[in-house]
Design a protein around this motif. Structure first.
Motif, mmCIF file in Angstrom:
data_model
loop_
_atom_site.group_PDB
_atom_site.id
_atom_site.type_symbol
_atom_site.label_atom_id
_atom_site.label_comp_id
_atom_site.label_asym_id
_atom_site.label_seq_id
_atom_site.Cartn_x
_atom_site.Cartn_y
_atom_site.Cartn_z
ATOM 1 N N THR A 207 0.834 -1.205 0.000
ATOM 2 C CA THR A 207 0.000 0.000 0.000
ATOM 3 C C THR A 207 0.867 1.252 0.000
ATOM 4 O OG1 THR A 207 -0.105 -0.051 2.417
ATOM 5 C CG2 THR A 207 -1.889 -1.135 1.205
ATOM 6 N N GLN A 208 0.282 2.356 -0.401
ATOM 7 C CA GLN A 208 0.979 3.643 -0.388
ATOM 8 C C GLN A 208 0.184 4.600 0.494
ATOM 9 O OE1 GLN A 208 1.124 6.038 -4.065
ATOM 10 N NE2 GLN A 208 3.327 6.294 -3.694
ATOM 11 N N ASP A 209 0.826 5.137 1.510
ATOM 12 C CA ASP A 209 0.129 5.969 2.488
ATOM 13 C C ASP A 209 -0.602 7.143 1.847
ATOM 14 O OD1 ASP A 209 1.360 4.320 4.311
ATOM 15 O OD2 ASP A 209 2.898 5.779 4.888
ATOM 16 N N ASN A 210 -1.814 7.389 2.314
ATOM 17 C CA ASN A 210 -2.512 8.638 2.000
ATOM 18 C C ASN A 210 -2.066 9.648 3.035
ATOM 19 O OD1 ASN A 210 -5.369 6.577 1.412
ATOM 20 N ND2 ASN A 210 -4.074 7.462 -0.161
ATOM 21 N N SER A 211 -0.920 10.274 2.798
ATOM 22 C CA SER A 211 -0.355 11.183 3.787
ATOM 23 C C SER A 211 0.282 12.390 3.116
ATOM 24 C CB SER A 211 0.701 10.459 4.628
ATOM 25 O OG SER A 211 1.842 10.141 3.845
ATOM 26 N N TRP A 212 0.483 13.433 3.896
ATOM 27 C CA TRP A 212 1.136 14.644 3.401
ATOM 28 C C TRP A 212 2.535 14.325 2.900
ATOM 29 C CZ3 TRP A 212 5.627 17.101 4.898
ATOM 30 C CH2 TRP A 212 5.822 18.392 4.385
ATOM 31 N N LEU A 213 3.268 13.522 3.641
ATOM 32 C CA LEU A 213 4.642 13.174 3.239
ATOM 33 C C LEU A 213 4.669 12.502 1.871
ATOM 34 C CD1 LEU A 213 7.422 11.661 5.453
ATOM 35 C CD2 LEU A 213 6.867 10.586 3.274
ATOM 36 N N THR A 214 3.833 11.494 1.701
ATOM 37 C CA THR A 214 3.801 10.757 0.432
ATOM 38 C C THR A 214 3.462 11.675 -0.733
ATOM 39 O OG1 THR A 214 3.135 8.729 1.560
ATOM 40 C CG2 THR A 214 2.724 8.840 -0.799
ATOM 41 N N GLU A 215 2.522 12.585 -0.515
ATOM 42 C CA GLU A 215 2.066 13.441 -1.606
ATOM 43 C C GLU A 215 3.103 14.494 -2.004
ATOM 44 O OE1 GLU A 215 -1.766 14.967 -0.625
ATOM 45 O OE2 GLU A 215 -2.730 12.990 -0.653
ATOM 46 N N THR A 223 12.327 16.156 -0.890
ATOM 47 C CA THR A 223 12.852 14.795 -0.813
ATOM 48 C C THR A 223 12.213 14.133 0.399
ATOM 49 O OG1 THR A 223 14.700 15.370 0.630
ATOM 50 C CG2 THR A 223 15.053 15.559 -1.760
ATOM 51 N N GLU A 224 12.272 12.813 0.476
ATOM 52 C CA GLU A 224 11.688 12.129 1.616
ATOM 53 C C GLU A 224 12.384 12.530 2.913
ATOM 54 O OE1 GLU A 224 10.756 7.586 3.199
ATOM 55 O OE2 GLU A 224 11.269 7.943 1.101
ATOM 56 N N ILE A 225 13.688 12.713 2.861
ATOM 57 C CA ILE A 225 14.440 13.118 4.046
ATOM 58 C C ILE A 225 13.966 14.491 4.535
ATOM 59 C CG2 ILE A 225 16.718 13.750 4.931
ATOM 60 C CD1 ILE A 225 17.911 11.669 3.078
ATOM 61 N N GLU A 226 13.754 15.423 3.596
ATOM 62 C CA GLU A 226 13.278 16.756 3.961
ATOM 63 C C GLU A 226 11.868 16.698 4.538
ATOM 64 O OE1 GLU A 226 15.626 19.442 0.580
ATOM 65 O OE2 GLU A 226 13.635 18.595 0.149
ATOM 66 N N ALA A 227 10.999 15.919 3.880
ATOM 67 C CA ALA A 227 9.602 15.851 4.311
ATOM 68 C C ALA A 227 9.464 15.228 5.694
ATOM 69 C CB ALA A 227 8.786 15.056 3.290
ATOM 70 N N LYS A 232 4.295 18.059 9.715
ATOM 71 C CA LYS A 232 3.141 17.525 8.983
ATOM 72 C C LYS A 232 3.418 16.163 8.369
ATOM 73 C CE LYS A 232 2.872 21.226 6.355
ATOM 74 N NZ LYS A 232 2.388 22.171 5.334
ATOM 75 N N ALA A 233 4.599 15.598 8.631
ATOM 76 C CA ALA A 233 5.012 14.361 7.969
ATOM 77 C C ALA A 233 3.999 13.235 8.135
ATOM 78 C CB ALA A 233 6.381 13.923 8.500
ATOM 79 N N HIS A 234 3.387 13.128 9.313
ATOM 80 C CA HIS A 234 2.474 12.021 9.572
ATOM 81 C C HIS A 234 1.003 12.404 9.392
ATOM 82 C CE1 HIS A 234 5.567 9.266 10.961
ATOM 83 N NE2 HIS A 234 6.103 10.260 11.642
ATOM 84 N N ALA A 235 0.748 13.582 8.870
ATOM 85 C CA ALA A 235 -0.637 14.000 8.654
ATOM 86 C C ALA A 235 -1.256 13.181 7.519
ATOM 87 C CB ALA A 235 -0.685 15.483 8.307
ATOM 88 N N ILE A 236 -2.410 12.573 7.790
ATOM 89 C CA ILE A 236 -3.084 11.790 6.760
ATOM 90 C C ILE A 236 -3.964 12.697 5.911
ATOM 91 C CG2 ILE A 236 -3.004 9.622 8.041
ATOM 92 C CD1 ILE A 236 -5.916 10.125 8.867
ATOM 93 N N THR A 237 -4.180 12.291 4.672
ATOM 94 C CA THR A 237 -4.979 13.099 3.745
ATOM 95 C C THR A 237 -6.306 12.433 3.379
ATOM 96 O OG1 THR A 237 -3.741 12.126 1.898
ATOM 97 C CG2 THR A 237 -2.954 14.237 2.764
#
Length: 319
Positions: A207-215, A223-227, A232-237
């Protein structure tokens, strides 16, 4: 501001940490039996569902702190309160259709910032399971069955009573559900509860997270490291709740099971402590036994030993 006990963000006028329940004032709670164990309100402040009218906390039934569901040696799961939260806001449901090799797995993680997240997770998991069982008995296509089941789950979550007002979120939960039959796992989800495939030959996140980081990473904005450094990294969308009615159509993936192995569904209380799917595979290999409940317990205990800052839920199907 940050909680001195768990490091979670808090507001200046908060009386208790929403993450771990640590008092943030010098006042001592009442010791009245059966009153609110979080703020100390008298028993009269506790409503019929166990919620405190003063602070909104719900006294957790002891049997919910550690919940095990064992269908058989191949299908089982565990949900645990963890070490920091006052209550378990996760829930899981499992079922195997009689006379078939069809298996159903569901993991829900109540959104802590919403009202009654524990009830939202339980309502969503149980209603989704019932709907998928009924669809399976009718021989319905798993893709359409999951979509219909999520509509049913949304209705059940929206039926939970709550207080409307500014800065008051209605009951909400993430969800990941899988229907496994004839060598294919059909998986649907909303939010950041995940599904993994683990075997001796391969391991992958399905699965691919519905999250701010993923988007933001997918959009090339960071970059993923920056996000990951953002608050807000763990905020779900996406989620199930009255405030997300128009966006409750699940993402769906069909995975052809290539060999013997394990389908694992879990909440972020587990995967936040893992590096990647291969790390999860290594943890599975540490299990003293290869049956589903032993692996579930091993993974939950790993999360607890790693800090247990969140509720932890794991569902395992041994294929």
């Amino acid at each position: 501001m940050q909680c001195m006990s768990c490091g979670a963000s808090i507001l200046a006028d908060d009386k208790f940490c929403e993450e771990c329940g640590t008092p943030l004032t010098v006042s001592k709670p009442s010791t009245v039996v059966n009153g609110c164990e979080k703020c100390g309100a008298e028993i009269a402040a506790i409503d019929a569902e166990g919620y405190c009218s003063q602070c909104g906390f719900r006294q957790e039934p002891r049997q919910r702190n550690w919940l095990e569901v064992i269908i058989n040696s191949q299908l089982a799961g565990v949900s645990d309160r963890g070490l920091k939260h006052h209550r378990n806001e996760d829930f899981l449901a499992l079922q195997q259709l009689h006379g078939t090799q069809s298996n159903i797995l569901i993991v829900c993680d109540g959104v802590s910032s919403s009202q009654k997240p524990d009830l939202a997770a339980q309502a969503a998991a149980e209603s989704t399971c019932l709907a998928l069982v009924a669809a399976g008995e009718r021989g319905e296509n798993p893709d359409s069955a999951i979509k219909s089941a999520f509509i049913t789950a949304l209705a059940s979550v929206c039926n939970i009573t709550y207080i409307s007002g500014i800065n008051l979120e209605p009951p909400s939960t993430t969800i990941v559900a899988a229907v496994v039959q004839e060598g294919i796992a059909t998986i649907g989800w909303l939010g950041d509860s995940r599904a993994y495939w683990i075997s001796a030959h391969s391991c992958q996140q399905l699965t691919q997270d519905n999250s701010w980081l993923t988007e933001v990473v997918a959009a090339g904005e960071m970059t993923e490291i920056e996000a990951r450094k953002s608050r807000k990294a763990h905020a779900i969308t996406r989620w199930l709740g009255a405030d997300a009615v128009e966006d409750a159509v699940p993402s769906i993936v069909n995975f052809t099971i290539p060999s013997s192995g394990y389908l694992i569904l879990c909440s972020d209380g587990l995967w936040n402590y893992t590096l990647d799917a291969s790390h999860l595979a290594n943890l599975v290999q540490r299990s003293p036994n290869t049956d589903a409940i032993a692996i579930s317990r091993t993974l939950v205990e790993f999360a607890r030993q790693s800090g247990g800052h969140d509720n932890i839920t794991v569902a395992v199907l041994c294929v």
